[in-house]
Design an enzyme around this catalytic site. Structure first.
Site, PDB file in Angstrom:
ATOM      1  N   TYR A 126      49.053  71.504  71.742  1.00 25.88           N
ATOM      2  CA  TYR A 126      48.379  71.692  70.445  1.00 25.88           C
ATOM      3  C   TYR A 126      47.026  72.359  70.635  1.00 25.88           C
ATOM      4  CZ  TYR A 126      45.404  70.518  66.434  1.00 25.88           C
ATOM      5  OH  TYR A 126      44.505  70.575  65.401  1.00 25.88           O
ATOM      6  N   THR A 156      39.788  73.061  65.574  1.00 24.36           N
ATOM      7  CA  THR A 156      39.590  71.676  65.997  1.00 24.36           C
ATOM      8  C   THR A 156      38.635  71.585  67.187  1.00 24.36           C
ATOM      9  OG1 THR A 156      40.749  69.858  67.103  1.00 24.36           O
ATOM     10  CG2 THR A 156      41.723  72.006  67.338  1.00 24.36           C
ATOM     11  N   ASP A 157      38.003  70.428  67.341  1.00 26.06           N
ATOM     12  CA  ASP A 157      37.145  70.215  68.511  1.00 26.06           C
ATOM     13  C   ASP A 157      37.964  70.032  69.789  1.00 26.06           C
ATOM     14  OD1 ASP A 157      38.201  67.684  68.024  1.00 26.06           O
ATOM     15  OD2 ASP A 157      36.274  66.633  68.134  1.00 26.06           O
ATOM     16  N   GLU A 158      39.308  69.861  69.629  1.00 30.79           N
ATOM     17  CA  GLU A 158      40.132  69.583  70.811  1.00 30.79           C
ATOM     18  C   GLU A 158      40.201  70.786  71.756  1.00 30.79           C
ATOM     19  OE1 GLU A 158      43.697  67.299  70.014  1.00 30.79           O
ATOM     20  OE2 GLU A 158      42.805  66.442  68.212  1.00 30.79           O
ATOM     21  N   LYS A 203      45.638  76.094  69.498  1.00 25.13           N
ATOM     22  CA  LYS A 203      44.485  76.307  68.606  1.00 25.13           C
ATOM     23  C   LYS A 203      43.416  77.143  69.327  1.00 25.13           C
ATOM     24  CE  LYS A 203      43.850  74.939  64.971  1.00 25.13           C
ATOM     25  NZ  LYS A 203      44.217  75.427  63.601  1.00 25.13           N
TER      26      LYS A 203
END
Ligand code: NAD
Ligand code: TYD
Length: 359
Positions: free
Chosen positions: A157, A131-133, A161
């Protein structure tokens, strides 16, 4: 490639990847491994159930021996790893579940692949979907995330990741595992569990329930239709460079409050209600803890090197998505009542494998 392991294939993005892979590559056997958590739903895969080249295995990626067994039993040559706990709000409530599945589960798969392939990496791929998060939060005027942006995760989260991305890179650098990674922006589309913003709000508009906007609703997300993501995954799996990372995103930034207006307009129109009448349902609620202000992703590397482009204009994507949820009230009712969780037991009892096992 003959045998591919897709993890988390009963989830939102995974089910799009599995459906397209099974249809597009009839010569390739797709083994879908999924634990069937609250987010895994076999109703997402009805289209491929019973196909010759599709096999479902119910297992937990945290079970190392089960993962080892899958690699040997099905002679796995490629992995697309999507299984994860994926919802930021849940990670705030139960960070341990995120560390277990996202960090330890990923480590198990990396180690299982390393042992199974034993240095013979010809034609093998381990593709880790992220994810870009992991890049953190952008100021309003900052340029979008590139592949060189420093990792700066804030939620349990995104931290989990980020850890899994680092492990995947470490296995490439240390053991030569043929790892590929992509970091994608927020997805939307059919089959998304109605806890994420877009399906939750469509569902609540239909039900005339409050639309809970966190804080002022000025946070920005960069939205991409799930089928555009699935196409990028296919392309990177086949043509991306081993050891490399690709950002995937729609170049499609929206403040939550503006996006919600589009959702209301489109859904009201499809329901035959006066345009914008559901705006009365908007309710500002307490902000999410550690709420990232802005995500925006620069996918120019993927566009330049592999020729990928997002194909679906946003309003068209939202219209199709709202249409899908309105046309599939049974899916939504099953998911919101929890009924879908009994589907597997009713259909298959205690069996863990469904499909064609002749290897
Ligand atoms: P999802 O929550 O809809 O699906 C996750 C799937 O993984 C479910 O089927 C679930 O049953 C399965 N799963 C969870 N824990 C498991 C375990 N321990 N063992 C086996 N299976 C397990 O998630 P999604 O939105 O489809 O996301 C898929 C992947 O893409 C995730 O890795 C996520 O981080 C990444 N991603 C998601 C988005 C997004 O906007 N949804 C954006 C970028 C990247
Ligand atoms: P979400 O769909 O949970 O994705 P993510 O947190 O991974 O970006 O949330 C998208 C945005 O919408 C995010 O800024 C949080 C906000 N949001 C709300 O305002 N209300 C809600 O009920 C939800 C689920 C999200």
């Amino acid at each position: 490639m003959k045998n591919i392991l897709i993890t988390g294939g009963a989830g939102f993005i995974g089910s799009h990847v599995v459906r397209s892979w099974v249809k597009r590559y009839p010569g390739c056997r797709v083994v879908n491994v999924d634990k069937l958590t609250y987010a895994g739903n076999l109703a997402n895969l009805k289209e491929v159930e019973g196909k010759e080249n599709y096999l479902f295995v119910r297992a937990d990626i945290c079970d190392f021996e089960a993962m080892r067994e899958l690699f040997t039993r099905y002679a796995i040559e490629g992995v697309i790893h999507l299984a994860a706990e994926s919802h930021v709000d849940r990670s705030i409530e139960d960070p341990f579940a995120f560390a277990r599945t996202n960090v330890m589960g990923t480590l198990n798969l990396l180690q299982a692949a390393t042992l199974a392939w034993a240095g013979d990496h010809a034609g093998k791929v381990f593709y880790h979907v992220s994810t870009d998060e992991v890049y953190g939060s952008l100021a309003a005027d900052a340029p979008p995330f590139t592949e060189a942006t420093r990792y700066d995760p804030h939620s349990p989260y995104s931290a989990s990741k980020a850890s899994s991305d680092h492990l995947a890179r470490a296995f490439h650098d240390t053991y030569g595992l043929p790892v590929k990674i992509s970091n994608c922006s927020n997805n939307y589309g059919p089959y998304q569990f109605p806890e994420k913003l877009i399906p939750l709000f469509i569902h609540n508009i239909v039900q005339e329930k409050p639309l809970p906007v966190y804080g002022k609703g000025e946070n920005v997300r960069d939205w991409l239709h799930v089928e555009d993501h699935a196409r990028a995954i296919d392309l990177i799996f086949h043509e991306g460079r081993v050891g490399d990372t690709y950002n995937i995103g729609g170049g499609n930034e929206w403040r939550n409050v503006d996006l919600i207006k589009v959702l209301i307009r489109v859904t009201d129109e499809l329901l035959g209600r006066p345009a914008g009448s559901s705006a009365r349902l908007i309710t500002h609620v307490t902000d999410r803890a550690g709420h990232d202000a802005r995500y925006a992703i620069d996918s120019s590397k993927l566009q330049r090197e592999l020729g990928w482009r997002p194909s679906l204009p946003f309003e068209e994507g939202i219209r199709r998505t709202a249409r899908w949820y309105l046309d599939n009230p049974g899916w939504l009712a099953g998911v919101t009542s929890g009924e879908y969780r009994h589907y597997y037991e009713k259909m298959y009892g205690t069996r863990t494998t469904i499909g064609h096992e002749n290897s």
